[in-house]
Design an enzyme around this catalytic site. Sequence first.
Site, PDB file in Angstrom:
ATOM      1  N   MET A 102       0.846  -1.189   0.000  1.00  0.00           N
ATOM      2  CA  MET A 102       0.000   0.000   0.000  1.00  0.00           C
ATOM      3  C   MET A 102       0.881   1.239   0.000  1.00  0.00           C
ATOM      4  SD  MET A 102      -2.966  -1.017   2.745  1.00  0.00           S
ATOM      5  CE  MET A 102      -1.824  -1.693   3.950  1.00  0.00           C
ATOM      6  N   PHE A 188      -0.089   5.649   6.748  1.00  0.00           N
ATOM      7  CA  PHE A 188       0.909   5.893   5.717  1.00  0.00           C
ATOM      8  C   PHE A 188       1.388   4.575   5.099  1.00  0.00           C
ATOM      9  CE2 PHE A 188       0.874   9.533   8.591  1.00  0.00           C
ATOM     10  CZ  PHE A 188       0.473  10.504   7.686  1.00  0.00           C
ATOM     11  N   GLY A 189       2.426   4.632   4.209  1.00  0.00           N
ATOM     12  CA  GLY A 189       2.780   3.461   3.405  1.00  0.00           C
ATOM     13  C   GLY A 189       3.006   2.205   4.226  1.00  0.00           C
ATOM     14  N   SER A 190       2.553   1.072   3.718  1.00  0.00           N
ATOM     15  CA  SER A 190       2.620  -0.158   4.502  1.00  0.00           C
ATOM     16  C   SER A 190       2.349  -1.375   3.616  1.00  0.00           C
ATOM     17  CB  SER A 190       1.617  -0.096   5.656  1.00  0.00           C
ATOM     18  OG  SER A 190       0.358   0.344   5.186  1.00  0.00           O
ATOM     19  N   ARG A 191       2.063  -2.505   4.262  1.00  0.00           N
ATOM     20  CA  ARG A 191       1.924  -3.763   3.529  1.00  0.00           C
ATOM     21  C   ARG A 191       1.026  -4.704   4.311  1.00  0.00           C
ATOM     22  NH1 ARG A 191       7.043  -7.235   1.379  1.00  0.00           N
ATOM     23  NH2 ARG A 191       6.294  -9.358   1.724  1.00  0.00           N
TER      24      ARG A 191
END
Length: 222
Positions: A102, A188-191
Amino acid sequence: MGLHREGRVIIPVSFVIIAGICSVLYFTLLRDSRIWPLGIVLLFAGIILFGLILNFFRNPKVDVVTDPEGVIAPADGKVVVIEEIEDPHYFKSKVTQISIFMSPFNVHVNRNPISGAVKFLRYHKGKNLVAYNPKSSQENEQTMFVIGDEKWEIGFKQIAGAVARRICWYIKEGDKVEQGQEMGFIKFGSRIDVLIPTDAEILVQLGQPVHGGVTTLARKQP
């Protein structure tokens, strides 16, 4: 289009900070100088930054797809890994891992991939490697869940990235949950890693964009 509850503090605080910095810089350094037009540039930069924060916390309405035999994507993003791994935490056997990256531009609402009972929940306070790094699946800060019904059990992990520093979840062990229902949020950005039985039919490919609550990742074999 609404805003997610996780932004109810960050959004107003960000507005005050950005507006304050822009005002201080303009009125103390730029207003009476020859480079006062930089104040306009600064204003637009502040508007863009605040717009990005609003965009991150957006929470659009989703027409959730339900598939009793399928595993629905728990988040928006792009498939970056499809491989067999050995899960040491719950399954103690080989599973197929589908990893969804993401970016900060994706919707960060997380959803249950199947309906059933929450059979396992474990939080691990780890590192903050970039989410694309294969080691992030094991070493990063993460929360692992297993949801199961009479047909099968599916695991998934919320994994923090280099920017994401807070994982939020709204379910607990023993809860009965519905497929596609919101269960958490990662800031925020992640997985997210989804752990699926190896005999399931995989319906996505590497690099494919997926949509949380909509895209079917895999389906149980008859």
